[in-house]
Design a protein around this motif. Structure first.
Motif, PDB file in Angstrom:
ATOM      1  N   ILE A  62       0.858  -1.183   0.000  1.00  0.00           N
ATOM      2  CA  ILE A  62       0.000   0.000   0.000  1.00  0.00           C
ATOM      3  C   ILE A  62       0.892   1.231   0.000  1.00  0.00           C
ATOM      4  CG2 ILE A  62      -1.855   1.239   1.181  1.00  0.00           C
ATOM      5  CD1 ILE A  62      -2.681  -1.513   0.200  1.00  0.00           C
ATOM      6  N   VAL A  63       0.691   2.118  -0.970  1.00  0.00           N
ATOM      7  CA  VAL A  63       1.541   3.297  -1.112  1.00  0.00           C
ATOM      8  C   VAL A  63       0.697   4.559  -0.927  1.00  0.00           C
ATOM      9  CG1 VAL A  63       3.147   4.546  -2.589  1.00  0.00           C
ATOM     10  CG2 VAL A  63       2.991   2.051  -2.734  1.00  0.00           C
ATOM     11  N   PRO A  64       0.721   5.170   0.274  1.00  0.00           N
ATOM     12  CA  PRO A  64      -0.015   6.416   0.479  1.00  0.00           C
ATOM     13  C   PRO A  64       0.653   7.556  -0.277  1.00  0.00           C
ATOM     14  CG  PRO A  64       0.520   5.339   2.575  1.00  0.00           C
ATOM     15  CD  PRO A  64       1.364   4.707   1.514  1.00  0.00           C
ATOM     16  N   ALA A  65      -0.148   8.357  -0.969  1.00  0.00           N
ATOM     17  CA  ALA A  65       0.374   9.516  -1.699  1.00  0.00           C
ATOM     18  C   ALA A  65       0.238  10.753  -0.833  1.00  0.00           C
ATOM     19  CB  ALA A  65      -0.393   9.697  -3.009  1.00  0.00           C
ATOM     20  N   VAL A  66       1.178  11.682  -0.987  1.00  0.00           N
ATOM     21  CA  VAL A  66       1.155  12.918  -0.215  1.00  0.00           C
ATOM     22  C   VAL A  66       1.301  14.104  -1.160  1.00  0.00           C
ATOM     23  CG1 VAL A  66       2.089  11.877   1.871  1.00  0.00           C
ATOM     24  CG2 VAL A  66       3.659  12.796   0.155  1.00  0.00           C
ATOM     25  N   GLY A  67       0.889  15.294  -0.696  1.00  0.00           N
ATOM     26  CA  GLY A  67       0.991  16.475  -1.538  1.00  0.00           C
ATOM     27  C   GLY A  67       0.259  17.652  -0.953  1.00  0.00           C
ATOM     28  N   THR A  68      -0.135  18.614  -1.781  1.00  0.00           N
ATOM     29  CA  THR A  68      -0.674  19.870  -1.248  1.00  0.00           C
ATOM     30  C   THR A  68      -1.924  20.360  -1.969  1.00  0.00           C
ATOM     31  OG1 THR A  68       0.847  21.111  -2.683  1.00  0.00           O
ATOM     32  CG2 THR A  68       1.576  20.655  -0.439  1.00  0.00           C
ATOM     33  N   THR A  69      -2.657  19.530  -2.671  1.00  0.00           N
ATOM     34  CA  THR A  69      -3.876  19.956  -3.352  1.00  0.00           C
ATOM     35  C   THR A  69      -5.085  19.714  -2.458  1.00  0.00           C
ATOM     36  OG1 THR A  69      -2.928  19.451  -5.508  1.00  0.00           O
ATOM     37  CG2 THR A  69      -5.307  19.669  -5.398  1.00  0.00           C
ATOM     38  N   ASN A  70      -5.936  20.739  -2.301  1.00  0.00           N
ATOM     39  CA  ASN A  70      -7.101  20.600  -1.437  1.00  0.00           C
ATOM     40  C   ASN A  70      -8.015  19.502  -1.939  1.00  0.00           C
ATOM     41  OD1 ASN A  70      -9.876  21.273  -0.332  1.00  0.00           O
ATOM     42  ND2 ASN A  70      -8.626  22.799   0.693  1.00  0.00           N
ATOM     43  N   VAL A  71      -8.621  18.754  -1.006  1.00  0.00           N
ATOM     44  CA  VAL A  71      -9.471  17.628  -1.377  1.00  0.00           C
ATOM     45  C   VAL A  71     -10.705  18.072  -2.152  1.00  0.00           C
ATOM     46  CG1 VAL A  71     -11.027  17.453   0.606  1.00  0.00           C
ATOM     47  CG2 VAL A  71     -10.242  15.391  -0.547  1.00  0.00           C
ATOM     48  N   ASP A  72     -11.060  19.361  -2.042  1.00  0.00           N
ATOM     49  CA  ASP A  72     -12.184  19.849  -2.834  1.00  0.00           C
ATOM     50  C   ASP A  72     -11.957  19.597  -4.322  1.00  0.00           C
ATOM     51  OD1 ASP A  72     -13.427  20.705  -0.560  1.00  0.00           O
ATOM     52  OD2 ASP A  72     -12.912  22.822  -0.811  1.00  0.00           O
ATOM     53  N   ASP A  73     -10.695  19.479  -4.715  1.00  0.00           N
ATOM     54  CA  ASP A  73     -10.357  19.261  -6.126  1.00  0.00           C
ATOM     55  C   ASP A  73     -10.109  17.788  -6.436  1.00  0.00           C
ATOM     56  OD1 ASP A  73     -10.392  22.054  -6.560  1.00  0.00           O
ATOM     57  OD2 ASP A  73      -8.322  22.222  -5.842  1.00  0.00           O
ATOM     58  N   MET A  74     -10.360  16.906  -5.473  1.00  0.00           N
ATOM     59  CA  MET A  74     -10.043  15.487  -5.664  1.00  0.00           C
ATOM     60  C   MET A  74     -10.792  14.888  -6.845  1.00  0.00           C
ATOM     61  SD  MET A  74      -8.214  12.904  -4.410  1.00  0.00           S
ATOM     62  CE  MET A  74      -7.953  12.848  -2.632  1.00  0.00           C
ATOM     63  N   LEU A  75     -12.081  15.179  -6.947  1.00  0.00           N
ATOM     64  CA  LEU A  75     -12.863  14.617  -8.045  1.00  0.00           C
ATOM     65  C   LEU A  75     -12.311  15.074  -9.392  1.00  0.00           C
ATOM     66  CD1 LEU A  75     -15.313  12.989  -9.024  1.00  0.00           C
ATOM     67  CD2 LEU A  75     -16.686  15.069  -8.795  1.00  0.00           C
TER      68      LEU A  75
END
Length: 423
Positions: A62-75
């Protein structure tokens, strides 16, 4: 819409993670990319959970991804990589996105997963399951759940000589308390009038409590331009414009700090607010929503883990991981450890839940309140746009003074046009 900032992964990292699939459909270890969208303590918990799973399951990574984009933009982010033929294996998605996602053939059907012996799908609250299922297909598995109740400042209630709210209180009681609390620079209560879903989801329970509906049974027309909706909006309008007991928060970010500083007596909010309230050492209490005719129905806001089909082997591995992740023992680490409600009833029987309630007094009121969440927001792909029309009507009535019947009738006409375009 209602918790600490969530983040998705940076674009470069996402694309790299999506393209990597050691052993993909072969015989080697299968790599699962996990767009969890968490930061700080939440991200550390995610990383530890992934590490523990990997250690116990050497055939999966399992590889968790990390970063800085708000989840509002996930879709939007997911749709962009899907168009390029790539996708994460698991992503955190808002519950209101489920009807839209259900139409995408790349979304893996989790029905068999949750119906499998030992999964315990019935152990999840009905409001969670209702959001996860669209037209008989399980689109996601609950990741976080909350609901709305009233958080009140005991010190302000005592100073005003107002009794603390009881379980059987009514909306008239709520109005009376707000009016009596309003003095010396203190507002009795508050309402966020951003026009967005933060405005609207506070309104739906008042309609449901009176036996009203949001859509017609066939889902083709709006059903909120009714006496029930008018009664609910009239109450808030009278409180705001006549009693002057409501702080109208037009950006949605001021009412909680004002409550924490003792300038607002009570707020309609969720368990996510308690972390900051406790940090500010407010002497608070929690009570279920006021009701109509002894109905104290509330609304839940479940978000989900969604699996994308990158081949049967990866999809199966992702589903197996979510089965493990949502078991009570892991649920306690993921939800309770971060100040969120349990997603499973069985989690409340663990010692960790007792500790949780001690650390977050009255959080058990929010947990019990999940039984009052009996309905879900309409499972229509255009719900976000539909909601905007209602939010605008509420804001115009409370801030601009638009007559309630006019605001509701105009909103219903606009909402019906949204539904019509979607057919």
């Amino acid at each position: 819409m209602r918790r600490a900032v969530l983040v998705a992964a940076l674009a470069a990292g996402l694309l790299t993670g999506c393209g990597s699939d050691p052993g993909g459909q072969g015989d080697g270890p299968v790599e699962i990319t996990w767009w969890h969208g968490q930061v700080e303590t939440q991200a550390k918990t995610i990383e530890q959970l992934a590490a523990d799973y990997n250690k116990a399951h050497p055939g999966v990574r399992i590889v968790p991804a990390v970063g800085t984009t708000n989840v509002d933009d996930m879709l939007q982010k997911v749709q962009a990589v899907l168009a390029g033929g790539k996708a994460p294996d698991i992503a955190y998605m808002y519950g209101t996105w489920m009807p839209h996602l259900a139409k995408n053939p790349k979304v893996y059907d989790l029905t068999a997963t949750v119906k499998a012996p030992g999964f315990g799908w019935d152990d999840f609250w009905p409001s969670e399951r209702a959001v996860s299922e669209v037209d008989g297909k399980v689109v996601g598995i609950p990741a976080v759940v909350d609901n709305l109740a009233v958080i009140y400042n005991k010190k302000l209630f005592d100073a005003a000589g107002v009794p603390y709210p009881g379980k059987d209180w009514t909306w008239d009681d709520f109005r009376d308390a707000a009016r009596r609390l309003t003095k010396d620079g203190v507002y009795g209560t508050a309402y966020p009038v951003t026009g967005g879903e933060d405005t609207v989801w506070r309104f739906w329970p008042m309609i449901w409590q009176q036996g009203g509906a949001i859509l017609t049974p066939d889902g083709r027309k709006s059903a909120f331009d009714t006496p029930q909706a008018a009664k609910a909006l009239d109450l808030w309008s009278a409180m705001a414009r006549q009693d002057k007991s409501v702080y109208l928060d037009q950006n949605g970010e001021k009412f909680l700090p004002l409550f924490q500083s003792g300038k607002i007596g009570m707020i309609v909010s969720g368990p996510f607010a308690l972390l900051d309230v406790i940090d500010h050492k407010v002497d608070y209490g929690v009570q279920v929503l006021p009701g109509y005719d002894s109905n104290h129905e509330t609304i839940a806001g479940p978000d989900n883990w969604v699996v994308f089909d990158n081949g049967s082997r990866r999809a199966k591995a992702a589903a197996d991981f979510l089965t493990w992740l949502t078991r009570p023992e892991q649920d306690a680490r993921w939800t309770l450890g971060l100040g969120n409600l349990p997603i499973r009833k069985a989690t409340t029987a663990l010692p960790a839940y007792d500790t949780f309630v001690k650390d977050f007094p009255d959080m058990d009121v929010f947990t019990a309140n999940l039984d009052n969440a009996k309905q879900a927001r309409p499972a229509v792909p255009v719900y976000p746009e539909f909601s905007e029309k209602v939010g605008d009507a509420i804001s115009r009535a409370l801030v601009g003074g638009t007559p309630v019947p006019q605001a509701l009738t105009e909103a219903a006409a606009e909402a019906d046009r949204v539904l019509e375009r979607a057919r």
